[in-house]
Write a protein that holds these residues in place. Structure first.
Motif, PDB file in Angstrom:
ATOM      1  N   HIS A 299       0.802  -1.227   0.000  1.00  0.00           N
ATOM      2  CA  HIS A 299       0.000   0.000   0.000  1.00  0.00           C
ATOM      3  C   HIS A 299       0.835   1.277   0.000  1.00  0.00           C
ATOM      4  N   LEU A 300       1.743   1.426   0.989  1.00  0.00           N
ATOM      5  CA  LEU A 300       2.466   2.690   1.134  1.00  0.00           C
ATOM      6  C   LEU A 300       3.336   2.978  -0.086  1.00  0.00           C
ATOM      7  N   GLY A 301       4.071   1.962  -0.543  1.00  0.00           N
ATOM      8  CA  GLY A 301       4.956   2.155  -1.693  1.00  0.00           C
ATOM      9  C   GLY A 301       4.206   2.556  -2.955  1.00  0.00           C
ATOM     10  N   PRO A 302       3.175   1.791  -3.354  1.00  0.00           N
ATOM     11  CA  PRO A 302       2.422   2.171  -4.560  1.00  0.00           C
ATOM     12  C   PRO A 302       1.770   3.550  -4.454  1.00  0.00           C
ATOM     13  N   LEU A 303       1.269   3.895  -3.267  1.00  0.00           N
ATOM     14  CA  LEU A 303       0.654   5.214  -3.105  1.00  0.00           C
ATOM     15  C   LEU A 303       1.684   6.325  -3.266  1.00  0.00           C
ATOM     16  N   ALA A 304       2.871   6.133  -2.679  1.00  0.00           N
ATOM     17  CA  ALA A 304       3.927   7.132  -2.799  1.00  0.00           C
ATOM     18  C   ALA A 304       4.445   7.227  -4.226  1.00  0.00           C
ATOM     19  N   ALA A 305       4.415   6.129  -4.956  1.00  0.00           N
ATOM     20  CA  ALA A 305       4.860   6.151  -6.348  1.00  0.00           C
ATOM     21  C   ALA A 305       3.933   7.007  -7.205  1.00  0.00           C
ATOM     22  N   ARG A 306       2.648   7.029  -6.829  1.00  0.00           N
ATOM     23  CA  ARG A 306       1.685   7.821  -7.600  1.00  0.00           C
ATOM     24  C   ARG A 306       1.649   9.285  -7.160  1.00  0.00           C
ATOM     25  N   ASP A 307       2.094   9.556  -5.959  1.00  0.00           N
ATOM     26  CA  ASP A 307       2.090  10.934  -5.440  1.00  0.00           C
ATOM     27  C   ASP A 307       3.452  11.234  -4.824  1.00  0.00           C
ATOM     28  N   PRO A 308       4.296  11.989  -5.513  1.00  0.00           N
ATOM     29  CA  PRO A 308       5.653  12.277  -5.002  1.00  0.00           C
ATOM     30  C   PRO A 308       5.657  12.962  -3.642  1.00  0.00           C
ATOM     31  N   ASN A 309       4.569  13.654  -3.293  1.00  0.00           N
ATOM     32  CA  ASN A 309       4.512  14.321  -1.997  1.00  0.00           C
ATOM     33  C   ASN A 309       4.513  13.327  -0.840  1.00  0.00           C
ATOM     34  N   LEU A 310       4.229  12.072  -1.126  1.00  0.00           N
ATOM     35  CA  LEU A 310       4.171  11.063  -0.069  1.00  0.00           C
ATOM     36  C   LEU A 310       5.508  10.355   0.141  1.00  0.00           C
ATOM     37  N   LEU A 311       6.499  10.639  -0.690  1.00  0.00           N
ATOM     38  CA  LEU A 311       7.794   9.969  -0.549  1.00  0.00           C
ATOM     39  C   LEU A 311       8.475  10.319   0.769  1.00  0.00           C
ATOM     40  N   LYS A 312       8.449  11.614   1.118  1.00  0.00           N
ATOM     41  CA  LYS A 312       9.104  12.018   2.368  1.00  0.00           C
ATOM     42  C   LYS A 312       8.460  11.362   3.586  1.00  0.00           C
ATOM     43  N   PRO A 313       7.121  11.433   3.751  1.00  0.00           N
ATOM     44  CA  PRO A 313       6.524  10.738   4.902  1.00  0.00           C
ATOM     45  C   PRO A 313       6.736   9.229   4.863  1.00  0.00           C
ATOM     46  N   LEU A 314       6.858   8.648   3.655  1.00  0.00           N
ATOM     47  CA  LEU A 314       7.132   7.215   3.571  1.00  0.00           C
ATOM     48  C   LEU A 314       8.506   6.899   4.152  1.00  0.00           C
ATOM     49  N   LYS A 315       9.501   7.712   3.804  1.00  0.00           N
ATOM     50  CA  LYS A 315      10.850   7.503   4.345  1.00  0.00           C
ATOM     51  C   LYS A 315      10.850   7.640   5.865  1.00  0.00           C
ATOM     52  N   GLU A 316      10.148   8.671   6.372  1.00  0.00           N
ATOM     53  CA  GLU A 316      10.100   8.869   7.819  1.00  0.00           C
ATOM     54  C   GLU A 316       9.388   7.722   8.514  1.00  0.00           C
ATOM     55  N   THR A 317       8.383   7.172   7.854  1.00  0.00           N
ATOM     56  CA  THR A 317       7.667   6.034   8.429  1.00  0.00           C
ATOM     57  C   THR A 317       8.560   4.801   8.496  1.00  0.00           C
ATOM     58  N   LEU A 318       9.347   4.558   7.444  1.00  0.00           N
ATOM     59  CA  LEU A 318      10.232   3.388   7.421  1.00  0.00           C
ATOM     60  C   LEU A 318      11.316   3.481   8.476  1.00  0.00           C
ATOM     61  N   LEU A 319      11.671   4.719   8.878  1.00  0.00           N
ATOM     62  CA  LEU A 319      12.677   4.884   9.930  1.00  0.00           C
ATOM     63  C   LEU A 319      12.224   4.284  11.253  1.00  0.00           C
ATOM     64  N   SER A 320      10.904   4.125  11.434  1.00  0.00           N
ATOM     65  CA  SER A 320      10.403   3.562  12.687  1.00  0.00           C
ATOM     66  C   SER A 320      10.865   2.124  12.882  1.00  0.00           C
ATOM     67  N   LEU A 321      11.328   1.460  11.811  1.00  0.00           N
ATOM     68  CA  LEU A 321      11.860   0.104  11.953  1.00  0.00           C
ATOM     69  C   LEU A 321      13.105   0.087  12.831  1.00  0.00           C
ATOM     70  N   LEU A 322      13.770   1.249  12.933  1.00  0.00           N
ATOM     71  CA  LEU A 322      14.978   1.334  13.744  1.00  0.00           C
ATOM     72  C   LEU A 322      14.683   1.579  15.211  1.00  0.00           C
ATOM     73  N   ARG A 323      13.468   2.025  15.524  1.00  0.00           N
ATOM     74  CA  ARG A 323      13.140   2.321  16.919  1.00  0.00           C
ATOM     75  C   ARG A 323      11.754   1.753  17.246  1.00  0.00           C
ATOM     76  N   PRO A 324      11.645   0.451  17.326  1.00  0.00           N
ATOM     77  CA  PRO A 324      10.346  -0.189  17.559  1.00  0.00           C
ATOM     78  C   PRO A 324       9.899  -0.076  19.013  1.00  0.00           C
ATOM     79  N   ASN A 325       9.446   1.090  19.404  1.00  0.00           N
ATOM     80  CA  ASN A 325       8.947   1.316  20.760  1.00  0.00           C
ATOM     81  C   ASN A 325       7.440   1.480  20.679  1.00  0.00           C
ATOM     82  N   GLU A 326       6.706   0.506  21.214  1.00  0.00           N
ATOM     83  CA  GLU A 326       5.252   0.514  21.045  1.00  0.00           C
ATOM     84  C   GLU A 326       4.608   1.756  21.632  1.00  0.00           C
TER      85      GLU A 326
END
Length: 676
Positions: free
Chosen positions: A493-520
């Motif tokens: 979902h996130l990847g295809p949506l960001a591919a269609r709307d370049p404005n979503l690339l930055k929030p997608l990158k920031e969201t993926l950074l959460s993999l480094l700090r998995p604090n519920e």
């Protein structure tokens, strides 16, 4: 510039407090402050006195004052004004007996009081005697002002101001904040040469008339020195002259915030219209039950025709087109035949939010999708929490049967497909409210599944909302340690949506950074779920023909102009904390913040697509340059110089700063140049 989204939860709290304070809802829980109950009773007394004076029943007003506020009758300045008004009302009746009684009243009451009231009172007494000679319908007579019925309203306002300050019977915080925000909005639009996009509301809601200011006790007329900062802050906050601000501070014995409240409450609102705006908002937000109407004849307040608003429309997201039902909007037509007679069960509301099945779009959860669709009785638990709107029953004899509504507000838009026409408006409200409830609990996967079932095209037309919901689902899975499930959501979902709307690339990158700090705790509690839920409510509601309340438009526009106004003043609003305006602007959205600047039109709950700041020159300047401009002017102008120019030239703060910037911050030079 950064957007200023409204904190709707903070507004909910203020409005609930307002409704409780004004006894508009049936609620057994106590108000937020014990003083609100006594304040309400005091306001009722003041209201009754005001109305008695406004209809010319002076004896009734004096009787109430004698019981509840005898100090008013002990003040000869106020007593003389009341007695003079009573004399005129006796003559207005026109009968022989009333004329004889007026002469007797003149001799025994009015004349003795005139000798002790105030220096000009005896001259006023002699002047009012002309009412014996000149008829009340003679508009050219020297006593036409004494005969005018507006004199009733002036005296009623004066007495109300005195009583309100004495009893500390101030309006609820929301009511005062609304007055303040709308007054600033009007001033800002006027000074910027902008047509307000909500003028069709504010012009009817905020009345031009103000109550007369209260009279300071005679003992306070001796010379008092007040801080010039306080004088200027009060004068420009509520549009007073410098002397008016001094008199207000004198009456409040130097208490700036009490003086401010006194002045704000002098502003008059259309109470009937305000009550309907609040009721409409409460129904929309699920605070009160829908259905109760307070009158039979609706007052239709329509937005202006397209094209009449100027550049403020581009900086404030106020979509006037949503107030009209257009049969040509075929893109919004939704085939929701499966929704007829159904509702969504809040089964997930009682389940823990950290359950992995609640976040996963796969597995057993998919097999249970049909179990989410039940009849409306399943949602009775949530509906039972809502209050019942009772209205302002103590006002029914005096309110002019006004019901605020828009064209078809409670009706279903004609753009809805035939399969839904048989579904009642109340059912649609329930569906939207339950989707909002699920979203506010972080149940993003359930929301996406349910809405997609009800309206397969919704997320096609609202991709940013889908992205935000999938962000929540992704982050919850990361918090649970299910990295593989989170990555599946990202890839599907996130990847295809960001591919269609370049404005979503930055929030997608920031969201993926959460993999480094998995604090519920950090991930789940930090999500702007309530803001997302409100955005979803507005967007999905529009699909079902449910428009957002007019009050949301007012708050969005006025909070925006409040921020812009104090940017021009280059100072902080000293009264925003008192009126909770700062809490209305709070937006704790650390994860999804970058989505607020997306070009998509789905973020209808932000303060608008304002990418630029309206400058004091009525142009539009890039916000990136405004900090440098502000710092350069701050370096030139110190606060004492600003206050000095404001005081001597009676100028607004922004104009004083502008002049000082031209003369290197020298206040004496500015004053000399102006007078030269």
């Amino acid at each position: 510039m950064d957007s200023w989204p409204v904190n709707w939860e903070a507004l909910d709290a203020l409005i609930i407090d307002f409704a409780k304070s004004e006894n508009l809802i049936e609620d057994s829980s106590p108000p937020s402050s014990p003083s609100l109950t006594s304040s309400y009773h005091s306001r009722l007394i003041i209201r009754q006195i005001r109305r008695s004076l406004e209809v010319g029943n002076i004896d009734a007003a004096i009787d109430i004052l004698r019981v509840h506020a005898p100090f008013v009758l002990e003040d000869h300045r106020l007593l003389f004004r009341l007695q003079k008004l009573k004399f005129i009302e006796l003559l207005r009746k026109g009968t022989r007996d009333d004329r004889i009684f007026a002469i007797d009243y003149l001799r025994k009451s009015l004349a003795p009081c005139a000798l002790n009231a105030y220096p000009e009172a005896y001259e006023e007494f002699k002047h009012v005697l002309l009412a014996f000679i000149y008829d009340k319908d003679d508009q050219t007579s020297p006593v036409a002002n004494e005969w005018a019925e507006k004199r009733r309203y002036e005296i009623a306002g004066l007495v109300s101001s005195v009583l309100r300050a004495h009893f500390h019977a101030y309006n609820p915080i929301f009511s005062m904040a609304l007055r303040y925000l709308m007054s600033i909005h009007k001033v800002f639009c006027f000074r910027q040469g902008i047509v307000s996009p909500i003028s069709y509301l504010t012009e009817r809601l905020l009345l031009e008339e103000r109550d007369f200011p209260a009279l300071p006790p005679e003992s306070l007329y001796e010379a008092q020195v007040f801080d010039e900062v306080d004088i200027q802050a009060l004068a420009h906050a509520v549009e007073l002259t410098r002397q008016g601000a001094i008199d207000s501070l004198r009456f409040a014995k130097g208490d700036l915030f009490q003086a401010f409240q006194n002045e704000i409450c002098r502003m008059r609102l259309n109470d009937a219209m305000l009550d309907e705006l609040v009721r409409e908002y409460c129904v929309y937000r699920g605070i009160v039950e829908p259905g109760m109407q307070t009158s039979s004849e609706p007052l239709k307040v329509n937005p202006p025709e397209s094209g009449c608003c100027s550049s403020l429309d581009s900086s404030i997201d106020v979509d006037h087109s949503t107030a009209k039902h257009s049969n040509s909007e075929t893109s919004a037509t939704t085939d929701l035949s499966s929704m007829q007679g159904i509702d969504v069960e809040l089964r997930f509301a009682s389940e823990p939010t950290n359950n992995l099945e609640d976040c996963s779009p796969s597995g057993s959860h998919q097999s249970e999708s049909s179990s989410l669709l039940r009849n409306r009785s399943k949602g009775a638990g949530e509906r039972s929490k809502r209050k019942r709107w009772r209205g302002r029953h103590d006002d029914l004899d005096f309110i002019s049967g006004v019901h605020f509504n828009r064209d078809g507000k409670q009706e279903v838009s004609t753009t809805i497909s035939k399969g839904v026409e048989c579904t009642s408006a109340e059912d649609k409200y329930e569906i939207v409210l339950q989707m909002k409830e699920l979203a506010s609990r972080g149940m993003a996967a359930e929301v996406v599944e349910e809405i997609s079932t009800l309206d397969p095209d919704f997320f096609v037309q609202n991709p940013v909302l889908l992205f935000q919901l999938k962000q929540v689902e992704f982050l919850k899975l990361v918090g649970l340690g299910d990295h593989s499930g989170a990555l599946r959501v990202a890839c599907s979902h996130l990847g295809p949506l960001a591919a269609r709307d370049p404005n979503l690339l930055k929030p997608l990158k920031e969201t993926l950074l959460s993999l480094l700090r998995p604090n519920e705790e950090a991930l789940v509690t930090g999500l702007p779920l309530h803001a997302l839920a409100t955005s979803l409510q507005v967007a999905f509601g529009k699909r079902l023909g449910i428009e957002e309340p007019q009050l949301m438009r007012i708050m969005r526009a006025t909070l925006h102009t409040h921020s812009e106004w104090f940017k021009l003043q280059m100072c902080k609003d000293r009264f925003e904390s008192l009126l909770r305006i700062d809490s209305l602007k709070e937006n704790n959205t650390p994860v999804l913040t970058s989505l607020a600047t997306s070009k998509s039109n789905i973020d209808s709950c932000s303060l608008g697509s304002s990418q630029a700041t309206i400058s004091s020159t009525n142009g539009v300047s890039d916000d990136s340059s405004s900090p440098n401009q502000a710092s350069s002017q701050d370096a030139i102008c110190d606060e004492n110089a600003i206050l000095k120019v404001m005081e001597f030239l009676a100028l607004p703060r922004a104009d004083a700063i502008h002049l000082l910037a031209q003369y290197n911050g020298n206040a004496e030079t500015v004053i000399q140049q102006i007078f030269a």
